[in-house]
Write an enzyme that holds these catalytic residues in place. Structure first.
Site, PDB file in Angstrom:
ATOM      1  N   GLY A  12       0.812  -1.229   0.000  1.00  0.00           N
ATOM      2  CA  GLY A  12       0.000   0.000   0.000  1.00  0.00           C
ATOM      3  C   GLY A  12       0.835   1.264   0.000  1.00  0.00           C
ATOM      4  N   TYR A 153     -14.393  -1.767  10.647  1.00  0.00           N
ATOM      5  CA  TYR A 153     -12.953  -1.431  10.581  1.00  0.00           C
ATOM      6  C   TYR A 153     -12.256  -1.852  11.870  1.00  0.00           C
ATOM      7  CZ  TYR A 153      -8.747   1.529  10.292  1.00  0.00           C
ATOM      8  OH  TYR A 153      -7.452   2.002  10.281  1.00  0.00           O
TER       9      TYR A 153
HETATM   10  P1  NAP Z   1      -4.105   5.800   2.493  1.00  0.00           P
HETATM   11  O1  NAP Z   1      -3.315   7.005   2.104  1.00  0.00           O
HETATM   12  O2  NAP Z   1      -5.511   5.676   2.005  1.00  0.00           O
HETATM   13  O3  NAP Z   1      -3.259   4.515   2.098  1.00  0.00           O
HETATM   14  C1  NAP Z   1      -3.804   3.233   2.120  1.00  0.00           C
HETATM   15  C2  NAP Z   1      -3.003   2.376   1.168  1.00  0.00           C
HETATM   16  O4  NAP Z   1      -3.539   1.038   1.174  1.00  0.00           O
HETATM   17  C3  NAP Z   1      -3.101   2.880  -0.280  1.00  0.00           C
HETATM   18  O5  NAP Z   1      -1.839   2.736  -0.877  1.00  0.00           O
HETATM   19  C4  NAP Z   1      -4.102   1.930  -0.883  1.00  0.00           C
HETATM   20  O6  NAP Z   1      -3.965   1.753  -2.276  1.00  0.00           O
HETATM   21  C5  NAP Z   1      -3.700   0.655  -0.177  1.00  0.00           C
HETATM   22  N1  NAP Z   1      -4.669  -0.402  -0.384  1.00  0.00           N
HETATM   23  C6  NAP Z   1      -6.000  -0.401  -0.165  1.00  0.00           C
HETATM   24  N2  NAP Z   1      -6.517  -1.586  -0.541  1.00  0.00           N
HETATM   25  C7  NAP Z   1      -5.485  -2.335  -1.003  1.00  0.00           C
HETATM   26  C8  NAP Z   1      -5.361  -3.642  -1.535  1.00  0.00           C
HETATM   27  N3  NAP Z   1      -6.419  -4.440  -1.698  1.00  0.00           N
HETATM   28  N4  NAP Z   1      -4.124  -4.096  -1.891  1.00  0.00           N
HETATM   29  C9  NAP Z   1      -3.034  -3.312  -1.755  1.00  0.00           C
HETATM   30  N5  NAP Z   1      -3.099  -2.050  -1.289  1.00  0.00           N
HETATM   31  C10 NAP Z   1      -4.307  -1.582  -0.914  1.00  0.00           C
HETATM   32  O7  NAP Z   1      -4.206   5.724   4.072  1.00  0.00           O
HETATM   33  P2  NAP Z   1      -3.087   5.590   5.217  1.00  0.00           P
HETATM   34  O8  NAP Z   1      -3.577   6.420   6.324  1.00  0.00           O
HETATM   35  O9  NAP Z   1      -1.730   5.805   4.687  1.00  0.00           O
HETATM   36  O10 NAP Z   1      -3.288   4.057   5.623  1.00  0.00           O
HETATM   37  C11 NAP Z   1      -2.202   3.178   5.861  1.00  0.00           C
HETATM   38  C12 NAP Z   1      -2.531   2.276   7.025  1.00  0.00           C
HETATM   39  O11 NAP Z   1      -2.651   3.062   8.203  1.00  0.00           O
HETATM   40  C13 NAP Z   1      -3.842   1.495   6.880  1.00  0.00           C
HETATM   41  O12 NAP Z   1      -3.666   0.173   7.317  1.00  0.00           O
HETATM   42  C14 NAP Z   1      -4.782   2.252   7.812  1.00  0.00           C
HETATM   43  O13 NAP Z   1      -5.811   1.424   8.305  1.00  0.00           O
HETATM   44  C15 NAP Z   1      -3.817   2.688   8.900  1.00  0.00           C
HETATM   45  N6  NAP Z   1      -4.267   3.820   9.730  1.00  0.00           N
HETATM   46  C16 NAP Z   1      -4.506   5.039   9.178  1.00  0.00           C
HETATM   47  C17 NAP Z   1      -4.930   6.090  10.006  1.00  0.00           C
HETATM   48  C18 NAP Z   1      -5.219   7.474   9.480  1.00  0.00           C
HETATM   49  O14 NAP Z   1      -5.794   8.297  10.226  1.00  0.00           O
HETATM   50  N7  NAP Z   1      -4.813   7.817   8.253  1.00  0.00           N
HETATM   51  C19 NAP Z   1      -5.109   5.862  11.368  1.00  0.00           C
HETATM   52  C20 NAP Z   1      -4.863   4.603  11.893  1.00  0.00           C
HETATM   53  C21 NAP Z   1      -4.432   3.586  11.063  1.00  0.00           C
HETATM   54  P3  NAP Z   1      -4.908   2.508  -3.344  1.00  0.00           P
HETATM   55  O15 NAP Z   1      -4.291   3.857  -3.538  1.00  0.00           O
HETATM   56  O16 NAP Z   1      -4.812   1.645  -4.550  1.00  0.00           O
HETATM   57  O17 NAP Z   1      -6.283   2.570  -2.761  1.00  0.00           O
END
Ligand code: NAP
Length: 281
Positions: A12, A153
């Site tokens: 991701g 989630y």
């Molecule tokens: P993000 O910018 O939306 O990044 C999420 C990444 O996961 C994107 O690269 C997305 O790819 C990828 N992804 C989604 N479905 C996928 C799949 N089937 N196979 C491979 N990649 C996939 O959000 P982020 O905040 O950086 O999230 C990263 C992690 O942090 C996640 O696990 C999230 O649950 C966790 N997290 C985030 C927050 C927050 O507030 N942002 C808080 C707590 C935890 P696409 O671009 O193709 O969709």
């Protein structure tokens, strides 16, 4: 002859924490396999690598597609002969509640956030055993504390935490360390991908008022400037990747640490109910 560089595979990496972690790992000298489910969307990642003057090996990996997972892991072993760490970062939020979500939607949240993590971890584990490597998963404070309108989630992130907490002592006997990284709010695309238009008038039947209050609370966390930067969250991933004997659970901010601590001391659940109940009351 110099030793082969340590190799990390990150899922991701098209945006957010995964992208920032890929850049940070490459900067720290790791051979970094930055994976995305859609490599035609790698422009932002490529540009970030160029700006940071680091090299990434960008490859396709959709965590919900087992053939894609196997191909990516096998490809790394074929090309480099080793895998020293995996960062399960790919994930997606979902805002909804039991009556308004279909079971199919809830399954989809589990597929990405839980089974996707297991699929990558299972493919990687034999290779991590061979290197005495590290299995790191970005979960969330929502992997410890259930939050209103995040039932699916949080269930998926709880499942990941339960799985990894159970696996950790077993993996340790074989030299593999298992860590979960728990961010609070991070300013990424995450909030735009939760499956609901946060600015729109939402009709959620009997839940409309409480959902609006939740959204105001959650959006507030992202708009009041307290959300962490992706690079800040990636520092915690780097801690898991590089420190000797990393902790099982690493929060990415002091706020996240305090929040998680509330739950870990909340034997009868009332402290969390008071806290999260106030968000929707
Ligand atoms: P993000 O910018 O939306 O990044 C999420 C990444 O996961 C994107 O690269 C997305 O790819 C990828 N992804 C989604 N479905 C996928 C799949 N089937 N196979 C491979 N990649 C996939 O959000 P982020 O905040 O950086 O999230 C990263 C992690 O942090 C996640 O696990 C999230 O649950 C966790 N997290 C985030 C927050 C927050 O507030 N942002 C808080 C707590 C935890 P696409 O671009 O193709 O969709």
């Amino acid at each position: 002859m110099s030793a082969a560089p340590r190799t990390v595979l990150i899922t991701g990496t098209s945006s957010g924490i995964g992208l920032a972690a890929a850049i940070a790992a490459a900067r720290a000298g790791w051979r970094t396999v930055a994976t995305l489910r859609d490599t035609t969307r790698a422009d932002v990642l490529r540009k970030a690598a160029e700006e940071a003057d680091v090299e990434l090996d960008i490859r396709q990996l959709d965590v919900t597609d087992e053939a894609s997972v196997t191909a990516a892991v096998d490809g790394v072993i074929a090309d480099y002969g080793r895998l020293d760490a995996v960062v399960n970062n790919a994930g997606a939020g979902h805002v909804g509640t039991l009556e308004n979500d279909s079971v199919a939607e809830i399954r989809k949240v589990m597929e990405v956030n839980f089974f996707g993590v297991l699929s990558v971890s299972k493919a990687a584990l034999p290779h991590l055993r061979a290197t005495g490597g590290r299995l790191i998963t970005v979960t969330s404070v929502g992997g410890v504390i259930g939050q209103p309108f995040n039932e699916a989630y949080c269930a998926a992130k709880f499942a990941v935490e339960g799985y990894m907490e159970s696996l950790a002592p077993v993996a340790r006997t074989l030299g593999v360390s298992v860590t979960v990284v728990e961010p609070g709010a991070v300013a990424t695309e995450f909030v735009n991908n939760v499956g609901i238009d946060l600015e729109a008038e939402i009709d959620a039947g009997p839940y409309t008022g409480t959902l609006r209050r939740y959204i105001d609370h959650a959006v507030g966390q992202f708009l009041d400037g307290s959300a962490q930067t992706p690079a800040g969250a990636a520092e915690a991933v780097m801690e898991a990747l590089t420190t000797d004997l990393p902790a099982f659970r690493i929060q990415t901010t002091d706020w996240a640490r305090t929040f998680v601590a509330t739950k870990l001391a909340d034997v009868d659940g009332s402290a969390v109910q008071d806290l999260t109940g106030a968000w929707v009351a």
